[in-house]
Design a protein around this motif. Sequence first.
Motif, PDB file in Angstrom:
ATOM      1  N   ARG A 299     -34.100  58.724  31.746  1.00 53.40           N
ATOM      2  CA  ARG A 299     -34.639  59.555  30.976  1.00 53.40           C
ATOM      3  C   ARG A 299     -33.664  60.180  29.996  1.00 53.40           C
ATOM      4  O   ARG A 299     -32.498  60.123  30.383  1.00 53.40           O
ATOM      5  N   TRP A 300     -33.884  60.435  29.070  1.00 51.90           N
ATOM      6  CA  TRP A 300     -32.970  61.152  27.738  1.00 51.90           C
ATOM      7  C   TRP A 300     -33.726  61.959  27.041  1.00 51.90           C
ATOM      8  O   TRP A 300     -34.428  61.725  26.111  1.00 51.90           O
ATOM      9  N   VAL A 301     -33.698  63.277  27.059  1.00 51.54           N
ATOM     10  CA  VAL A 301     -34.291  64.441  26.534  1.00 51.54           C
ATOM     11  C   VAL A 301     -33.528  64.837  25.104  1.00 51.54           C
ATOM     12  O   VAL A 301     -34.174  65.345  24.045  1.00 51.54           O
ATOM     13  N   ALA A 302     -32.199  64.587  25.205  1.00 47.37           N
ATOM     14  CA  ALA A 302     -31.301  65.381  24.351  1.00 47.37           C
ATOM     15  C   ALA A 302     -31.200  66.847  24.338  1.00 47.37           C
ATOM     16  O   ALA A 302     -30.897  67.381  23.327  1.00 47.37           O
ATOM     17  N   SER A 303     -31.788  67.306  25.510  1.00 54.17           N
ATOM     18  CA  SER A 303     -31.547  68.766  25.643  1.00 54.17           C
ATOM     19  C   SER A 303     -31.262  69.062  27.259  1.00 54.17           C
ATOM     20  O   SER A 303     -31.965  68.884  28.129  1.00 54.17           O
ATOM     21  N   MET A 304     -29.834  69.399  27.428  1.00 53.74           N
ATOM     22  CA  MET A 304     -29.106  69.511  28.713  1.00 53.74           C
ATOM     23  C   MET A 304     -30.145  70.227  29.516  1.00 53.74           C
ATOM     24  O   MET A 304     -30.356  70.329  30.655  1.00 53.74           O
ATOM     25  N   VAL A 305     -30.583  71.477  28.827  1.00 54.82           N
ATOM     26  CA  VAL A 305     -31.406  72.523  29.881  1.00 54.82           C
ATOM     27  C   VAL A 305     -32.752  71.903  30.268  1.00 54.82           C
ATOM     28  O   VAL A 305     -32.983  72.023  31.469  1.00 54.82           O
TER      29      VAL A 305
ATOM     30  N   LEU B 119     -29.094  78.383  21.851  1.00 51.02           N
ATOM     31  CA  LEU B 119     -30.475  77.628  21.778  1.00 51.02           C
ATOM     32  C   LEU B 119     -29.771  76.194  21.830  1.00 51.02           C
ATOM     33  O   LEU B 119     -29.347  75.566  20.969  1.00 51.02           O
ATOM     34  N   ASP B 120     -29.777  75.677  23.154  1.00 51.63           N
ATOM     35  CA  ASP B 120     -29.223  74.394  23.280  1.00 51.63           C
ATOM     36  C   ASP B 120     -30.317  73.212  23.185  1.00 51.63           C
ATOM     37  O   ASP B 120     -31.668  73.701  23.415  1.00 51.63           O
ATOM     38  N   GLY B 121     -29.892  72.224  22.605  1.00 55.82           N
ATOM     39  CA  GLY B 121     -30.904  70.971  22.117  1.00 55.82           C
ATOM     40  C   GLY B 121     -31.393  71.274  20.669  1.00 55.82           C
ATOM     41  O   GLY B 121     -32.429  70.882  20.680  1.00 55.82           O
ATOM     42  N   SER B 122     -30.581  72.051  19.924  1.00 51.88           N
ATOM     43  CA  SER B 122     -31.082  72.513  18.640  1.00 51.88           C
ATOM     44  C   SER B 122     -31.720  71.221  18.071  1.00 51.88           C
ATOM     45  O   SER B 122     -32.668  71.383  17.036  1.00 51.88           O
TER      46      SER B 122
ATOM     47  N   TYR C  95     -20.122  77.856  28.523  1.00 58.51           N
ATOM     48  CA  TYR C  95     -21.479  78.277  28.375  1.00 58.51           C
ATOM     49  C   TYR C  95     -22.564  76.909  28.454  1.00 58.51           C
ATOM     50  O   TYR C  95     -23.718  77.255  28.060  1.00 58.51           O
ATOM     51  N   GLU C  96     -22.157  75.903  28.843  1.00 60.61           N
ATOM     52  CA  GLU C  96     -23.119  74.829  29.286  1.00 60.61           C
ATOM     53  C   GLU C  96     -22.837  74.436  30.683  1.00 60.61           C
ATOM     54  O   GLU C  96     -23.619  74.776  31.507  1.00 60.61           O
ATOM     55  N   ALA C  97     -21.693  73.786  31.086  1.00 62.13           N
ATOM     56  CA  ALA C  97     -21.322  73.186  31.930  1.00 62.13           C
ATOM     57  C   ALA C  97     -21.313  74.115  33.191  1.00 62.13           C
ATOM     58  O   ALA C  97     -22.008  73.986  34.191  1.00 62.13           O
TER      59      ALA C  97
ATOM     60  N   VAL D  77     -29.848  62.483  38.345  1.00 60.70           N
ATOM     61  CA  VAL D  77     -28.034  62.372  37.978  1.00 60.70           C
ATOM     62  C   VAL D  77     -28.141  62.464  36.431  1.00 60.70           C
ATOM     63  O   VAL D  77     -28.782  61.668  35.785  1.00 60.70           O
ATOM     64  N   PHE D  78     -27.387  63.472  35.820  1.00 64.40           N
ATOM     65  CA  PHE D  78     -27.266  63.580  34.194  1.00 64.40           C
ATOM     66  C   PHE D  78     -25.685  63.200  34.338  1.00 64.40           C
ATOM     67  O   PHE D  78     -24.943  63.902  34.676  1.00 64.40           O
ATOM     68  N   LEU D  79     -25.560  62.367  33.011  1.00 66.27           N
ATOM     69  CA  LEU D  79     -24.065  62.139  32.690  1.00 66.27           C
ATOM     70  C   LEU D  79     -23.965  62.294  31.412  1.00 66.27           C
ATOM     71  O   LEU D  79     -24.754  61.754  30.432  1.00 66.27           O
ATOM     72  N   TYR D  80     -22.969  63.039  30.840  1.00 63.68           N
ATOM     73  CA  TYR D  80     -22.361  62.916  29.519  1.00 63.68           C
ATOM     74  C   TYR D  80     -20.870  62.546  29.475  1.00 63.68           C
ATOM     75  O   TYR D  80     -20.169  63.546  29.583  1.00 63.68           O
ATOM     76  N   PRO D  81     -20.699  61.126  29.304  1.00 66.79           N
ATOM     77  CA  PRO D  81     -19.177  60.984  29.743  1.00 66.79           C
ATOM     78  C   PRO D  81     -18.577  61.107  28.753  1.00 66.79           C
ATOM     79  O   PRO D  81     -18.777  61.409  27.317  1.00 66.79           O
TER      80      PRO D  81
ATOM     81  N   GLY E  81     -14.884  65.501  26.374  1.00 68.34           N
ATOM     82  CA  GLY E  81     -16.364  65.128  26.326  1.00 68.34           C
ATOM     83  C   GLY E  81     -17.112  66.025  25.244  1.00 68.34           C
ATOM     84  O   GLY E  81     -16.397  66.549  24.267  1.00 68.34           O
ATOM     85  N   LYS E  82     -18.567  65.803  25.047  1.00 70.16           N
ATOM     86  CA  LYS E  82     -19.348  66.524  24.136  1.00 70.16           C
ATOM     87  C   LYS E  82     -19.782  67.963  24.401  1.00 70.16           C
ATOM     88  O   LYS E  82     -19.503  68.827  23.802  1.00 70.16           O
ATOM     89  N   LEU E  83     -19.866  68.019  25.815  1.00 74.24           N
ATOM     90  CA  LEU E  83     -20.544  69.340  26.239  1.00 74.24           C
ATOM     91  C   LEU E  83     -19.330  70.372  26.599  1.00 74.24           C
ATOM     92  O   LEU E  83     -18.379  70.254  26.802  1.00 74.24           O
ATOM     93  N   ARG E  84     -19.922  71.729  26.405  1.00 79.35           N
ATOM     94  CA  ARG E  84     -19.142  72.651  26.460  1.00 79.35           C
ATOM     95  C   ARG E  84     -18.781  73.364  27.978  1.00 79.35           C
ATOM     96  O   ARG E  84     -20.026  73.530  28.571  1.00 79.35           O
ATOM     97  N   LEU E  85     -17.656  73.562  28.278  1.00 73.70           N
ATOM     98  CA  LEU E  85     -17.499  73.980  29.850  1.00 73.70           C
ATOM     99  C   LEU E  85     -17.970  75.438  29.962  1.00 73.70           C
ATOM    100  O   LEU E  85     -18.626  75.595  30.753  1.00 73.70           O
TER     101      LEU E  85
ATOM    102  N   ILE F 217     -28.650  59.368  30.658  1.00 72.57           N
ATOM    103  CA  ILE F 217     -27.716  59.341  29.739  1.00 72.57           C
ATOM    104  C   ILE F 217     -28.018  58.639  28.487  1.00 72.57           C
ATOM    105  O   ILE F 217     -29.013  58.338  28.512  1.00 72.57           O
ATOM    106  N   ASN F 218     -26.911  58.919  27.318  1.00 72.11           N
ATOM    107  CA  ASN F 218     -27.536  58.573  25.945  1.00 72.11           C
ATOM    108  C   ASN F 218     -26.777  57.283  25.936  1.00 72.11           C
ATOM    109  O   ASN F 218     -25.708  57.066  25.524  1.00 72.11           O
ATOM    110  N   ALA F 219     -27.638  56.108  26.473  1.00 79.11           N
ATOM    111  CA  ALA F 219     -27.238  54.466  26.737  1.00 79.11           C
ATOM    112  C   ALA F 219     -26.614  54.258  24.917  1.00 79.11           C
ATOM    113  O   ALA F 219     -26.024  53.131  25.365  1.00 79.11           O
TER     114      ALA F 219
HETATM  115  P1  P6P Z   1     -26.758  63.542  21.955  1.00 72.29           P
HETATM  116  C1  P6P Z   1     -27.615  69.154  22.609  1.00 72.29           C
HETATM  117  O1  P6P Z   1     -27.149  69.127  21.149  1.00 72.29           O
HETATM  118  C2  P6P Z   1     -26.613  68.773  23.809  1.00 72.29           C
HETATM  119  O2  P6P Z   1     -25.524  69.779  23.541  1.00 72.29           O
HETATM  120  C3  P6P Z   1     -27.320  68.960  24.994  1.00 72.29           C
HETATM  121  O3  P6P Z   1     -28.192  69.844  25.536  1.00 72.29           O
HETATM  122  C4  P6P Z   1     -27.685  67.365  25.230  1.00 72.29           C
HETATM  123  O4  P6P Z   1     -27.703  66.928  26.592  1.00 72.29           O
HETATM  124  C5  P6P Z   1     -26.761  66.655  24.221  1.00 72.29           C
HETATM  125  O5  P6P Z   1     -26.123  67.504  23.531  1.00 72.29           O
HETATM  126  C6  P6P Z   1     -27.541  65.471  23.551  1.00 72.29           C
HETATM  127  O6  P6P Z   1     -26.229  64.629  23.078  1.00 72.29           O
HETATM  128  O7  P6P Z   1     -25.365  62.681  21.776  1.00 72.29           O
HETATM  129  O8  P6P Z   1     -27.885  62.587  22.690  1.00 72.29           O
HETATM  130  O9  P6P Z   1     -27.630  64.097  20.758  1.00 72.29           O
END
Ligand code: P6P
Length: 323
Positions: A232-238, A109-112, A270-272, A250-254, A264-268, A198-200
């Motif tokens: 846009r920033w939804v905080a849910s990558m999906v 469940l991505d975006g918890s 099972y996400e990327a 374009v989506f960036l999580y640098p 980085g924060k995201l996982r290779l 991007i999360n500015a």
């Molecule tokens: P932040 C959700 O926790 C997640 O893994 C991605 O789905 C989402 O793009 C990112 O982290 C959101 O991160 O730092 O903005 O809460």
Amino acid sequence: MKTFSQYLMVHSQENHIPKELISTVESIIIACKQISRNVRLGALSGVLGEAGTGNIQGEAQKKLDVIANQILIDTLRTNPNVAGLASEEEDNFVAANEQGGYLVLFDPLDGSSNIDVNISIGTIFSVLLKPSGSLKTESFLQKGSEQVAAGYVLYGVQTLLVLTFKHGVHVFTLNEQGEFIETKSLPQIPEQTAEFAINASNQRHWEQPIQKYINELLAGEDGVREKNYNMRWVASMVAEVHRILMRGGVFLYPKDNRDPSKAGKLRLMYEANPLGLVVEQAGGKITNSRENMLEIQPTGLHQRVAVVLGSAEEVGHVRELHI
Ligand code: P6P
């Protein structure tokens, strides 16, 4: 419009997809339908709020994280084609059926953080061939380009399944009878875009090339890009990936300089990689800002990466700034 079963029959015949792989993906979708039933009911089924536990990522788990994870494990373990599983919510891999030919990796469940506020969340899945020999962690550490199927189920305004067997992307909508119906075939991500995600709030922690890139976008038509951008920033990558699949972006999580040890924060795994395969199959690109994501040789199940994905031209601009 085809049902999911009709699509699988035609697509597997046209593209010689093994019935064992079809069966594995069907099990994933059976689990996701059950997860969807839980998500849809929210507070009515007592599934909101914290689980009171944490995962290997050091993140507090939501009740639905734990429920979704268990549904996927219980469902996939009963499929004789599944040799093993890896989950964001499990420290180590989970052995399933020794004779199975496939490995399934997932973020249940991505975006918890969005669960309790009714914003879109999703299940991300990746399927790999099981290498010969006994099952071990290294069996899972395959490049994203080695995936044989990948996709996601987005629990949003609609419940959507987006799936690729590496012969293009197909989109299905869950109907009121609980059946996925194909509603879009072979979506293509526009090469150019005027929308970035991007999360500015992390801006001061980015590496210089990313700061330079985002400043170019913010300068709009007065800057080198000579056009205005939207954000846009939804905080849910999906959800971000689905928007980009439908209309570009374009989506960036640098990489974040606060923790130099983390790429980085995201996982290779099972996400990327799974989302990246969908993006590339739809004509987009995905990198870790420097190199093609799907060619990165994994070194760990929970390996983190920086992510830049979406419209090919913009992903290319970011890459050029790092040269
Ligand atoms: P932040 C959700 O926790 C997640 O893994 C991605 O789905 C989402 O793009 C990112 O982290 C959101 O991160 O730092 O903005 O809460």
